[in-house]
Design a protein around this motif. Structure first.
Motif, short mmCIF file in Angstrom:
data_model
loop_
_atom_site.label_atom_id
_atom_site.label_comp_id
_atom_site.label_asym_id
_atom_site.label_seq_id
_atom_site.Cartn_x
_atom_site.Cartn_y
_atom_site.Cartn_z
N ASN A 130 0.83 -1.19 0.00
CA ASN A 130 0.00 0.00 0.00
C ASN A 130 0.87 1.25 0.00
OD1 ASN A 130 -2.38 -1.54 0.15
ND2 ASN A 130 -2.16 -1.72 2.38
N LYS A 131 0.23 2.37 -0.22
CA LYS A 131 0.96 3.64 -0.23
C LYS A 131 1.52 3.97 1.14
CE LYS A 131 0.32 8.52 -1.40
NZ LYS A 131 -0.62 9.54 -1.93
N THR A 132 0.81 3.55 2.20
CA THR A 132 1.21 3.86 3.57
C THR A 132 1.59 2.58 4.31
OG1 THR A 132 -0.23 5.80 3.61
CG2 THR A 132 0.51 4.95 5.73
N LEU A 133 2.71 2.63 5.00
CA LEU A 133 3.17 1.51 5.82
C LEU A 133 3.06 1.92 7.28
CD1 LEU A 133 4.56 -1.30 6.05
CD2 LEU A 133 6.75 -0.08 5.96
N ARG A 134 2.29 1.16 8.08
CA ARG A 134 2.09 1.47 9.49
C ARG A 134 2.87 0.50 10.36
NH1 ARG A 134 -2.66 2.85 7.00
NH2 ARG A 134 -3.44 4.94 7.50
N LEU A 135 3.64 1.06 11.30
CA LEU A 135 4.45 0.26 12.22
C LEU A 135 3.87 0.45 13.61
CD1 LEU A 135 7.95 1.35 10.89
CD2 LEU A 135 6.58 -0.60 10.15
N ALA A 136 3.21 -0.57 14.14
CA ALA A 136 2.58 -0.51 15.47
C ALA A 136 3.39 -1.36 16.44
CB ALA A 136 1.14 -1.00 15.41
N GLY A 137 4.26 -0.70 17.25
CA GLY A 137 5.08 -1.41 18.21
C GLY A 137 6.01 -2.42 17.56
N ASP A 138 6.43 -2.13 16.34
CA ASP A 138 7.32 -3.03 15.61
C ASP A 138 8.68 -3.09 16.30
OD1 ASP A 138 8.74 -4.51 13.83
OD2 ASP A 138 8.18 -3.34 12.06
N PRO A 139 9.10 -4.26 16.73
CA PRO A 139 10.41 -4.35 17.40
C PRO A 139 11.58 -4.21 16.43
CG PRO A 139 9.48 -6.53 17.11
CD PRO A 139 8.44 -5.58 16.65
N HIS A 140 11.31 -4.38 15.11
CA HIS A 140 12.38 -4.30 14.12
C HIS A 140 12.40 -2.92 13.51
CE1 HIS A 140 12.82 -8.64 14.48
NE2 HIS A 140 11.52 -8.77 14.28
N LEU A 141 12.76 -1.95 14.29
CA LEU A 141 12.77 -0.58 13.80
C LEU A 141 14.10 -0.29 13.12
CD1 LEU A 141 11.11 1.19 16.83
CD2 LEU A 141 10.04 0.33 14.76
N GLY A 142 14.03 0.39 11.95
CA GLY A 142 15.25 0.69 11.23
C GLY A 142 14.94 1.59 10.06
N SER A 143 15.76 1.49 9.02
CA SER A 143 15.57 2.32 7.84
C SER A 143 14.63 1.64 6.86
CB SER A 143 16.92 2.59 7.16
OG SER A 143 17.75 3.34 8.02
N TYR A 144 13.81 2.47 6.17
CA TYR A 144 12.86 1.95 5.21
C TYR A 144 12.95 2.78 3.92
CZ TYR A 144 10.66 -0.61 9.07
OH TYR A 144 10.42 -1.45 10.10
N PHE A 145 12.58 2.18 2.80
CA PHE A 145 12.41 2.93 1.56
C PHE A 145 11.36 2.22 0.72
CE2 PHE A 145 15.74 -0.14 0.61
CZ PHE A 145 15.44 -0.59 -0.67
N CYS A 146 10.85 2.91 -0.30
CA CYS A 146 9.77 2.36 -1.11
C CYS A 146 10.10 2.49 -2.59
CB CYS A 146 8.43 3.05 -0.82
SG CYS A 146 8.38 4.80 -1.30
N ARG A 147 9.45 1.66 -3.38
CA ARG A 147 9.55 1.73 -4.84
C ARG A 147 8.14 1.80 -5.41
NH1 ARG A 147 12.41 -3.06 -6.71
NH2 ARG A 147 14.31 -1.89 -6.21
N VAL A 148 7.91 2.77 -6.33
CA VAL A 148 6.59 2.95 -6.93
C VAL A 148 6.67 2.63 -8.42
CG1 VAL A 148 5.72 4.61 -5.26
CG2 VAL A 148 7.07 5.41 -7.19
N THR A 149 5.57 2.10 -8.96
CA THR A 149 5.53 1.70 -10.36
C THR A 149 4.20 2.12 -10.97
OG1 THR A 149 6.90 -0.24 -9.86
CG2 THR A 149 5.73 -0.24 -11.95
N ASN A 150 4.26 2.76 -12.16
CA ASN A 150 3.05 2.97 -12.95
C ASN A 150 3.24 2.35 -14.32
OD1 ASN A 150 4.66 4.77 -14.35
ND2 ASN A 150 3.41 6.58 -13.93
N THR A 151 2.34 2.63 -15.25
CA THR A 151 2.40 1.96 -16.57
C THR A 151 3.58 2.44 -17.41
OG1 THR A 151 0.88 3.63 -17.45
CG2 THR A 151 -0.08 1.58 -16.64
N ILE A 152 4.26 3.51 -16.98
CA ILE A 152 5.37 4.06 -17.75
C ILE A 152 6.72 3.61 -17.21
CG2 ILE A 152 6.36 6.17 -18.73
CD1 ILE A 152 3.48 5.56 -19.58
N GLY A 153 6.85 3.52 -15.88
CA GLY A 153 8.14 3.14 -15.31
C GLY A 153 8.08 3.08 -13.79
N SER A 154 9.26 3.09 -13.16
CA SER A 154 9.37 2.97 -11.70
C SER A 154 10.36 3.99 -11.17
CB SER A 154 9.83 1.56 -11.31
OG SER A 154 8.93 0.57 -11.77
N ASP A 155 10.29 4.19 -9.84
CA ASP A 155 11.24 5.07 -9.16
C ASP A 155 11.36 4.62 -7.72
OD1 ASP A 155 13.02 7.24 -8.99
OD2 ASP A 155 11.47 8.52 -8.10
N THR A 156 12.55 4.80 -7.13
CA THR A 156 12.82 4.36 -5.76
C THR A 156 13.19 5.55 -4.90
OG1 THR A 156 13.57 2.21 -6.56
CG2 THR A 156 14.21 2.82 -4.33
#
Length: 401
Positions: free
Chosen positions: A287-313
């Motif tokens: 999903n567009k939004t990532l929710r972390l509720a008391g996640d013990p594995h806290l660290g760095s995150y990044f996302c990659r998005v894709t549409n019909t033309i291409g992708s970006d990170t």
């Protein structure tokens, strides 16, 4: 195929059939004050001598007083059409131009052929009349909405103007072409002019308005039209936005990571990654939004998005979820109590120092006389102090030591 090309094809086909035939448009729009050209091509039986033919145009009906053009008897032409009608042989063997159009010229027009040599023959094309409509202004300029453009793929936009006086065609220009725009006037069907603007679109062209301007020399008039471009492009400027709610994640609170991007069309896929010990772990969330509720594995995150033309990170979040937030309530109380206690100690030390310095200095040693006069400015009271040298009755600065 353009109109003149159609004439040629039809004429060749009709020549084979050996019949009387005529190729003309059924209707033409003319503008008052300009000219109108009626494209025309005819064919007659092969046994007739074409060099001894008279070509005649009529207005309304094929009667003697309605002649507006005669190829051999110019004296038969109506007075109101004298000097206004001409043959344009390069556009067809019976193409007629009428200049200085007025509202009274709106009517039906028909063509007739007379062969004066043997064998004599005449033919009037009563079933092929041309309707000329007269208006005060040219037809509306049209800029068709182009197909969906894609960034980096060459595209073009057409500006179309219809004008029946093609001996003095309109001049078409794009009013705001960018540096990578080029244009060319292309031939089209009869009376139709098109200026093509060619360019390579980018994301910056999405939502941009382009306009074309059409100038009619015969009318000294300018009109224009425009269209808004729509360009598809891959995701760009992708980033992760961090927001917190409630307590810290370590205490069971929530952290939301939102994947933001600029793209057309909207992304259809979101992929989240967590950086753990230098390795990227793909998460199941899409999903567009990532929710972390008391996640013990806290660290760095990044996302990659894709549409019909291409992708970006996106860049990683630089471990925003590892920053521990202290509860400021108890901390403030501790700091306040410690500050007050420290202030009390400091004030007490200052008081003791002052009393010792001013009351026990050598200049104010033990009095030997019965009276001691304290100097002005002494913080002790200035008064006569009875002194007894007895060890139990020693007075100093009003104090019994």
């Amino acid at each position: 195929m353009d109109y003149i090309g159609t004439f040629i094809v039809c004429t060749l086909l009709q020549a084979v059939s050996g019949e009387w035939s005529l190729e003309v448009p059924q209707e033409i729009s003319a503008v008052r004050g300009s000219c109108v050209v009626i494209p025309c091509a005819f064919h007659c039986p092969q046994n007739l001598n074409s060099s001894r033919m008279a070509k005649i145009w009529y207005k309304g009906h094929d009667s003697a007083h309605n002649v507006i053009f005669h190829s051999t008897k110019t004296g038969t032409v109506r007075e109101d059409f004298c000097g206004r009608t001409y043959f344009l042989m390069e556009w067809g063997n019976c193409t007629l131009e009428i200049k200085n159009i007025s509202a009274s010229d709106q009517d039906d027009y028909l063509f007739r052929v007379e062969v004066t040599a043997e064998p004599k023959s005449t033919y009037t094309y009563r079933n092929s009349k041309v309707r000329v409509n007269v208006s005060d202004r040219p037809d509306k300029v049209v800029v068709p909405v182009p197909k969906k453009m894609v960034e980096g793929i060459p595209a073009q936009v057409n500006c179309k103007a219809r004008f029946s006086c093609f001996t003095r065609p309109p001049i078409i220009n794009w009013t705001d072409p960018s540096a990578n725009f080029s244009q060319a006037l292309t031939p089209s069907e009869y009376g139709q002019y098109s200026a093509v603007m060619k360019f390579v679109p980018s994301y910056a062209d999405d939502g941009r308005s382009v306009r074309c301007q059409v100038y009619y020399p015969d009318l000294n008039r300018t009109t224009q039209a425009g269209v808004t471009l729509s360009v598809n492009y891959p995701p760009r400027n992708t980033s992760v936005v961090v927001s917190r709610s409630g307590s810290t994640p370590q205490d069971g609170g929530n952290v939301s990571l939102s994947c933001r991007t600029d793209s057309r069309p909207e992304p259809h896929r979101y992929t989240w990654f967590r950086v753990e010990r230098g390795k990227n772990t793909t998460l199941s969330a899409q999903n567009k939004t990532l929710r972390l509720a008391g996640d013990p594995h806290l660290g760095s995150y990044f996302c990659r998005v894709t549409n019909t033309i291409g992708s970006d990170t996106s860049p990683s979040t630089s471990q925003p979820c590892q920053d521990k937030v202290l509860d400021e309530g108890p901390l403030k109380i501790i700091i306040t109590v410690f500050g007050v206690f420290a202030l009390i100690i400091i004030v007490g030390v200052i008081i003791v120092y002052v009393r010792i310095h001013y009351c026990w200095s050598p200049s104010h040693g033990l009095a030997r006389s019965a009276d001691v006069h304290l100097e002005p400015g002494n913080p002790c009271e200035s008064r006569h102090i009875p002194v007894s040298m007895g060890p139990k009755s020693l007075h100093h600065c009003g104090a019994i030591l």
